[in-house]
Design an enzyme around this catalytic site. Sequence first.
Site, PDB file in Angstrom:
ATOM      1  N   GLU A   1       3.929  -4.911   7.608  1.00 46.56           N
ATOM      2  CA  GLU A   1       3.150  -4.100   8.542  1.00 46.56           C
ATOM      3  C   GLU A   1       3.562  -3.735   9.038  1.00 46.56           C
ATOM      4  O   GLU A   1       3.358  -2.247  10.052  1.00 46.56           O
ATOM      5  CB  GLU A   1       1.786  -4.796   8.515  1.00 46.56           C
TER       6      GLU A   1
ATOM      7  N   GLY B   1       0.605  -4.909   0.997  1.00 50.61           N
ATOM      8  CA  GLY B   1      -0.377  -4.804   0.020  1.00 50.61           C
ATOM      9  C   GLY B   1      -0.111  -5.830  -1.201  1.00 50.61           C
ATOM     10  O   GLY B   1      -1.734  -6.706  -2.120  1.00 50.61           O
TER      11      GLY B   1
ATOM     12  N   ALA C   1       0.680  -1.143  -0.362  1.00 46.04           N
ATOM     13  CA  ALA C   1       0.230   0.243   0.314  1.00 46.04           C
ATOM     14  C   ALA C   1       0.659   0.965  -0.435  1.00 46.04           C
ATOM     15  O   ALA C   1       2.241   1.129   0.218  1.00 46.04           O
ATOM     16  CB  ALA C   1      -0.970  -0.196   1.089  1.00 46.04           C
TER      17      ALA C   1
ATOM     18  N   GLU D   1      -0.708  -9.021  -0.706  1.00 47.91           N
ATOM     19  CA  GLU D   1      -2.091  -9.483   0.153  1.00 47.91           C
ATOM     20  C   GLU D   1      -2.172  -9.650  -2.276  1.00 47.91           C
ATOM     21  O   GLU D   1      -3.610 -10.713  -2.211  1.00 47.91           O
ATOM     22  CB  GLU D   1      -2.462  -8.406   0.360  1.00 47.91           C
TER      23      GLU D   1
HETATM   24  N1  DAK Z   1       4.682   3.318  -0.520  1.00 53.23           N
HETATM   25  C1  DAK Z   1       5.053   4.011  -1.519  1.00 53.23           C
HETATM   26  N2  DAK Z   1       6.157   4.307  -2.397  1.00 53.23           N
HETATM   27  C2  DAK Z   1       7.067   3.195  -2.030  1.00 53.23           C
HETATM   28  C3  DAK Z   1       7.141   2.304  -1.358  1.00 53.23           C
HETATM   29  C4  DAK Z   1       5.780   2.220  -0.406  1.00 53.23           C
HETATM   30  N3  DAK Z   1       4.947   0.778  -0.466  1.00 53.23           N
HETATM   31  N4  DAK Z   1       7.773   1.222  -1.418  1.00 53.23           N
HETATM   32  C5  DAK Z   1       8.433   1.794  -2.251  1.00 53.23           C
HETATM   33  N5  DAK Z   1       7.854   3.345  -2.358  1.00 53.23           N
HETATM   34  C6  DAK Z   1       8.804   4.422  -3.667  1.00 53.23           C
HETATM   35  C7  DAK Z   1      10.197   4.905  -2.583  1.00 53.23           C
HETATM   36  O1  DAK Z   1       9.716   5.933  -1.958  1.00 53.23           O
HETATM   37  C8  DAK Z   1      10.604   5.591  -3.636  1.00 53.23           C
HETATM   38  O2  DAK Z   1      10.586   6.576  -3.963  1.00 53.23           O
HETATM   39  P1  DAK Z   1      11.627   8.187  -4.442  1.00 53.23           P
HETATM   40  O3  DAK Z   1      12.095   7.631  -3.245  1.00 53.23           O
HETATM   41  O4  DAK Z   1      11.942   7.853  -5.481  1.00 53.23           O
HETATM   42  O5  DAK Z   1      10.364   8.703  -4.842  1.00 53.23           O
HETATM   43  C9  DAK Z   1      10.655   4.326  -4.426  1.00 53.23           C
HETATM   44  O6  DAK Z   1       9.810   4.007  -4.541  1.00 53.23           O
HETATM   45  C10 DAK Z   1      11.765   3.582  -4.808  1.00 53.23           C
HETATM   46  O7  DAK Z   1      11.911   3.022  -3.406  1.00 53.23           O
HETATM   47  P2  DAK Z   1      13.394   3.230  -2.381  1.00 53.23           P
HETATM   48  O8  DAK Z   1      14.563   3.712  -3.272  1.00 53.23           O
HETATM   49  O9  DAK Z   1      13.066   2.384  -1.362  1.00 53.23           O
HETATM   50  O10 DAK Z   1      14.126   1.444  -3.505  1.00 53.23           O
HETATM   51  P3  DAK Z   1      15.388   0.450  -2.922  1.00 53.23           P
HETATM   52  O11 DAK Z   1      15.406  -0.752  -3.856  1.00 53.23           O
HETATM   53  O12 DAK Z   1      15.810   0.901  -2.082  1.00 53.23           O
HETATM   54  O13 DAK Z   1      13.646  -0.339  -1.681  1.00 53.23           O
HETATM   55  C11 DAK Z   1      11.733  -1.865  -0.938  1.00 53.23           C
HETATM   56  C12 DAK Z   1      12.947  -1.253  -1.975  1.00 53.23           C
HETATM   57  C13 DAK Z   1      11.051  -2.521  -1.477  1.00 53.23           C
HETATM   58  C14 DAK Z   1      12.810  -3.026  -0.286  1.00 53.23           C
HETATM   59  C15 DAK Z   1      11.367  -0.297  -0.189  1.00 53.23           C
HETATM   60  O14 DAK Z   1      10.876   0.248  -1.633  1.00 53.23           O
HETATM   61  C16 DAK Z   1      10.477  -0.362   1.210  1.00 53.23           C
HETATM   62  O15 DAK Z   1      10.830  -1.565   2.232  1.00 53.23           O
HETATM   63  N6  DAK Z   1       9.645  -0.494   0.831  1.00 53.23           N
HETATM   64  C17 DAK Z   1       7.750  -0.138   1.680  1.00 53.23           C
HETATM   65  C18 DAK Z   1       7.815  -1.823   1.543  1.00 53.23           C
HETATM   66  C19 DAK Z   1       6.812  -1.835   2.560  1.00 53.23           C
HETATM   67  O16 DAK Z   1       6.733  -2.028   3.713  1.00 53.23           O
HETATM   68  N7  DAK Z   1       5.604  -2.094   2.415  1.00 53.23           N
HETATM   69  C20 DAK Z   1       4.522  -2.407   2.782  1.00 53.23           C
HETATM   70  C21 DAK Z   1       4.120  -0.970   3.032  1.00 53.23           C
HETATM   71  S1  DAK Z   1       2.494  -1.392   3.966  1.00 53.23           S
HETATM   72  C22 DAK Z   1      -4.151  -1.335   6.282  1.00 53.23           C
HETATM   73  C23 DAK Z   1      -4.093  -0.967   5.043  1.00 53.23           C
HETATM   74  C24 DAK Z   1      -3.461  -1.329   4.425  1.00 53.23           C
HETATM   75  C25 DAK Z   1      -2.423  -1.637   4.722  1.00 53.23           C
HETATM   76  C26 DAK Z   1      -2.878  -2.386   6.008  1.00 53.23           C
HETATM   77  C27 DAK Z   1      -3.442  -1.507   6.970  1.00 53.23           C
HETATM   78  N8  DAK Z   1      -5.844  -0.506   7.332  1.00 53.23           N
HETATM   79  C28 DAK Z   1      -6.570   0.524   6.758  1.00 53.23           C
HETATM   80  C29 DAK Z   1      -6.019  -1.776   8.207  1.00 53.23           C
HETATM   81  C30 DAK Z   1      -0.978  -2.075   3.642  1.00 53.23           C
HETATM   82  C31 DAK Z   1      -0.663  -1.793   4.311  1.00 53.23           C
HETATM   83  C32 DAK Z   1       1.242  -2.676   3.537  1.00 53.23           C
HETATM   84  O17 DAK Z   1       1.054  -2.424   2.345  1.00 53.23           O
END
Ligand code: DAK
Length: 260
Positions: A134, A111, A66, A114
């Site tokens: 998360e 997400g 997400a 998921e």
């Molecule tokens: N959201 C927004 N932007 C993201 C992103 C994300 N999930 N993942 C990556 N990006 C963006 C980065 O900010 C970066 O943007 P710029 O800085 O270039 O503008 C670009 O994509 C490239 O990412 P990185 O520079 O970080 O690339 P790396 O190769 O260094 O790292 C990575 C890749 C995938 C390991 C890292 O980007 C990362 O850790 N990303 C976050 C992964 C994450 O935590 N995903 C889970 C998201 S939470 C709910 C509803 C929904 C959810 C939960 C609850 N409720 C309402 C109850 C769902 C939650 C999730 O999915």
Amino acid sequence: MEFRNLLLEVSAGVAQVTLNRPKALNALNEEVFSELSSCLDTIGQDSSVRVVILTGAGEKAFVAGADIAFMQGLSALEARRFSLMGQEVMNRIEQLPQPVIAAVGGFALGGGCELALACDIRLASENARFGQPEVNLGVIPGFAGTQRLARLVGSGKAKELLLTGDMIDAREAHRIGLVNRVVDRAELLAAAQEMAAKIAAKGQVAVRLCKEAVNNGLEMDLDRACRYEADLFALCFATADQKEGMAAFIEKRGANFIGR
Ligand code: DAK
């Protein structure tokens, strides 16, 4: 159909839907969900589409989750609305009449994992990484990840992934049953297209009923599920495809299914 965040290509009965926000690693926000929802509506009503492939643009990610930038400022009520929107899209994929193959190249996190879980089959490239990170953000999965992951890989492995937030590589994902097959990155879409073409050549009523039988049967006890299977099996005997499929076998020729 034109979308800002998706590409839709339909060819030879296979619809390929590509999430297309590579700069944000295809992260999911409300606009993406809304477009996915209309795209799935169109596909679901198009009987010429036999199989769907869902993939992400760019080399790095299927979907990195997400959109954290979008979620950061949400109120509790907005978060609930976002979660329900995401769940609705995931349910729609699961309930789509056509089978959906996820072609996962790169990160499938939160997400994104998921989303892959809601698909019927998951193919992954060697560089794919799966995880539910998360807990690192102080939240739990909001798009049914706690439920689908546990159903697919068992509660022990699911809890390990959910509680540690660890990422696993494609080989480990394959070992625990999260992924059906691992292929080279360069081969990913070709492998998905090949599998889609194989499914598209079968009797489409039977293909759709198989998906329905597994999905709905899993919610029932075994006795009821077996009776349900018998009903769907009987339904096949009202189709031209069953007559053609069995006649073709007896006559030692290939079947020419018409999807009715
Ligand atoms: N959201 C927004 N932007 C993201 C992103 C994300 N999930 N993942 C990556 N990006 C963006 C980065 O900010 C970066 O943007 P710029 O800085 O270039 O503008 C670009 O994509 C490239 O990412 P990185 O520079 O970080 O690339 P790396 O190769 O260094 O790292 C990575 C890749 C995938 C390991 C890292 O980007 C990362 O850790 N990303 C976050 C992964 C994450 O935590 N995903 C889970 C998201 S939470 C709910 C509803 C929904 C959810 C939960 C609850 N409720 C309402 C109850 C769902 C939650 C999730 O999915």
